[in-house]
Scaffold this motif. Structure first.
Motif, PDB file in Angstrom:
ATOM      1  N   GLY A   1      -3.116 -22.576  45.321  1.00  0.00           N
ATOM      2  CA  GLY A   1      -4.134 -21.651  45.813  1.00  0.00           C
ATOM      3  C   GLY A   1      -4.071 -21.598  47.323  1.00  0.00           C
ATOM      4  N   PHE A   2      -3.522 -20.507  47.866  1.00  0.00           N
ATOM      5  CA  PHE A   2      -3.246 -20.454  49.300  1.00  0.00           C
ATOM      6  C   PHE A   2      -4.119 -19.411  49.995  1.00  0.00           C
ATOM      7  CE2 PHE A   2       0.082 -20.406  52.850  1.00  0.00           C
ATOM      8  CZ  PHE A   2      -0.217 -21.705  53.243  1.00  0.00           C
ATOM      9  N   GLY A   3      -5.420 -19.459  49.686  1.00  0.00           N
ATOM     10  CA  GLY A   3      -6.385 -18.619  50.377  1.00  0.00           C
ATOM     11  C   GLY A   3      -6.804 -19.247  51.685  1.00  0.00           C
ATOM     12  N   SER A   4      -8.011 -18.944  52.157  1.00  0.00           N
ATOM     13  CA  SER A   4      -8.445 -19.419  53.474  1.00  0.00           C
ATOM     14  C   SER A   4      -8.498 -20.939  53.544  1.00  0.00           C
ATOM     15  CB  SER A   4      -9.816 -18.829  53.825  1.00  0.00           C
ATOM     16  OG  SER A   4     -10.797 -19.227  52.876  1.00  0.00           O
ATOM     17  N   VAL A   5      -8.966 -21.582  52.472  1.00  0.00           N
ATOM     18  CA  VAL A   5      -9.048 -23.046  52.488  1.00  0.00           C
ATOM     19  C   VAL A   5      -7.661 -23.657  52.392  1.00  0.00           C
ATOM     20  CG1 VAL A   5      -9.972 -25.087  51.346  1.00  0.00           C
ATOM     21  CG2 VAL A   5     -11.367 -23.029  51.501  1.00  0.00           C
ATOM     22  N   GLY A   6      -6.852 -23.177  51.458  1.00  0.00           N
ATOM     23  CA  GLY A   6      -5.494 -23.700  51.317  1.00  0.00           C
ATOM     24  C   GLY A   6      -4.682 -23.544  52.582  1.00  0.00           C
ATOM     25  N   GLN A   7      -4.841 -22.423  53.255  1.00  0.00           N
ATOM     26  CA  GLN A   7      -4.123 -22.209  54.517  1.00  0.00           C
ATOM     27  C   GLN A   7      -4.598 -23.167  55.601  1.00  0.00           C
ATOM     28  OE1 GLN A   7      -4.258 -17.978  55.538  1.00  0.00           O
ATOM     29  NE2 GLN A   7      -4.009 -17.468  53.373  1.00  0.00           N
ATOM     30  N   SER A   8      -5.905 -23.467  55.621  1.00  0.00           N
ATOM     31  CA  SER A   8      -6.425 -24.440  56.594  1.00  0.00           C
ATOM     32  C   SER A   8      -5.859 -25.829  56.333  1.00  0.00           C
ATOM     33  CB  SER A   8      -7.957 -24.468  56.533  1.00  0.00           C
ATOM     34  OG  SER A   8      -8.511 -23.244  56.952  1.00  0.00           O
ATOM     35  N   VAL A   9      -5.751 -26.192  55.059  1.00  0.00           N
ATOM     36  CA  VAL A   9      -5.132 -27.473  54.700  1.00  0.00           C
ATOM     37  C   VAL A   9      -3.683 -27.492  55.178  1.00  0.00           C
ATOM     38  CG1 VAL A   9      -4.371 -28.935  52.789  1.00  0.00           C
ATOM     39  CG2 VAL A   9      -6.634 -27.880  52.727  1.00  0.00           C
ATOM     40  N   GLY A  10      -2.977 -26.395  54.956  1.00  0.00           N
ATOM     41  CA  GLY A  10      -1.574 -26.325  55.360  1.00  0.00           C
ATOM     42  C   GLY A  10      -1.380 -26.520  56.849  1.00  0.00           C
ATOM     43  N   LYS A  11      -2.256 -25.934  57.656  1.00  0.00           N
ATOM     44  CA  LYS A  11      -2.134 -26.071  59.108  1.00  0.00           C
ATOM     45  C   LYS A  11      -2.325 -27.517  59.552  1.00  0.00           C
ATOM     46  CE  LYS A  11      -3.624 -21.341  60.132  1.00  0.00           C
ATOM     47  NZ  LYS A  11      -4.725 -20.488  60.664  1.00  0.00           N
TER      48      LYS A  11
END
Length: 308
Positions: free
Chosen positions: A150-160
């Motif tokens: 799940g690469f929405g806003s939260v997933g993208q924040s985790v990725g950063k």
């Protein structure tokens, strides 16, 4: 006539006060658990603000004939009957992105301590057992693979944040277009099997639907690397709780952190009780002092705009 807003769960007081300047506000953080009182309060309400405990279902909406908008202090909408809201012309307003930083910090902190293996060592150290040799085999985050479902806003924040820790980031999200700029910062996995096999850490960031119930079960846990860890801050029901316990007890999965459950609060006789290498928190990954202010102020602003 002044419009009425009912707030049935906890909200930042400053945001509540901002609404009181223009609206008649009923604020009771325990109203979510008092169904008859909530139903009565909604009979003449124009707006409703909830978190995840308030069940905004067909029966509740049937008695809320004036309702125009429901604000969600968070992003998950499983407790809100969106179809019924749409039929009644009730706008559903989630706080998308406002708690992403809080969840991301939770995930990264859990990933680090679970890989190091010392999260559960305090009692042993206090008793003088000194498990230094055992805990010297912990893993560093740098160079490991963070797998995000799940690469929405939260997933993208985790990725950063994971990238800042020099982790390799891979993700699976069949909804996010392959041309989306977020994929510049992550390897796009073609399927979940590929993600599970490559992961040192799996973290879930997707909504619960009937289609993804038990998305992570015995099969998925079995194909993960031995020694991998799992973090679920998304929704209960995505991970099979009995399967998770089996994987932890067998040592197939090194450790897990779970913030969301099939039944909340967790029952005392839950299968998760007394499971080794399992860290449990009560659905607070996205709740900090700062995120509460952001989420509350955003929803207060959006509800006020709709009702004005």
């Amino acid at each position: 006539m002044t419009k009425k807003i009912v707030i049935s769960e906890f909200m930042d007081e400053a945001a509540v006060d901002s609404l009181r300047t223009s609206f008649d506000v009923l604020y009771d953080p325990e109203l979510a658990l008092q169904r008859p009182a909530l139903a009565r309060a909604l009979q003449d309400a124009d707006g409703l603000i909830v978190r995840n405990r308030t069940q905004v279902d067909r029966d509740l909406l049937a008695g809320a004939g004036k309702l125009v908008a429901v604000g969600r202090l968070g992003v998950g909408l499983e407790n809100i009957d969106q179809d019924c809201c749409a039929r009644q012309g009730v706008a559903v307003i989630p706080a998308v992105g406002a708690n992403a930083a809080a969840v991301a910090e939770y995930v990264i902190s859990m990933a680090m301590v679970l890989m190091r293996g010392f999260l559960f060592s305090s009692a042993s150290v206090a008793q003088g057992l000194w498990p230094r040799a055992q805990l010297a085999s912990g893993l560093e985050a740098a160079g490991k693979t963070m797998a995000i479902v799940g690469f929405g806003s939260v997933g993208q924040s985790v990725g950063k944040l994971a990238q800042a820790m020099n982790m390799r980031v891979i993700a699976y999200d069949p909804v996010l277009p392959s041309t989306h700029p977020a994929w510049i910062n992550a390897v796009r996995c073609p399927d979940l099997d590929a993600l599970f096999r490559a992961a040192d850490v799996v973290t879930l960031h997707l909504p619960f639907t009937p289609e993804n119930a038990n998305l992570v079960s015995d099969r998925e846990l079995a194909i993960m690397k031995k020694g991998a860890v799992l973090i679920n801050t998304a929704r209960g029901g995505l991970v099979s709780e009995p399967a998770l316990v089996r994987a932890l007890r067998s040592g197939m999965l090194a450790a897990a952190a779970v913030d969301v459950f099939e039944q909340e609060p967790l029952p005392a006789d839950s299968v998760l009780a007394d499971c080794p290498n399992l860290f449990l928190t009560p659905h607070i990954a996205g709740v900090t002092q700062e995120s509460n202010v952001r989420v509350s102020s955003l929803i207060a602003q959006r509800i006020a705009e709709v009702l004005s």
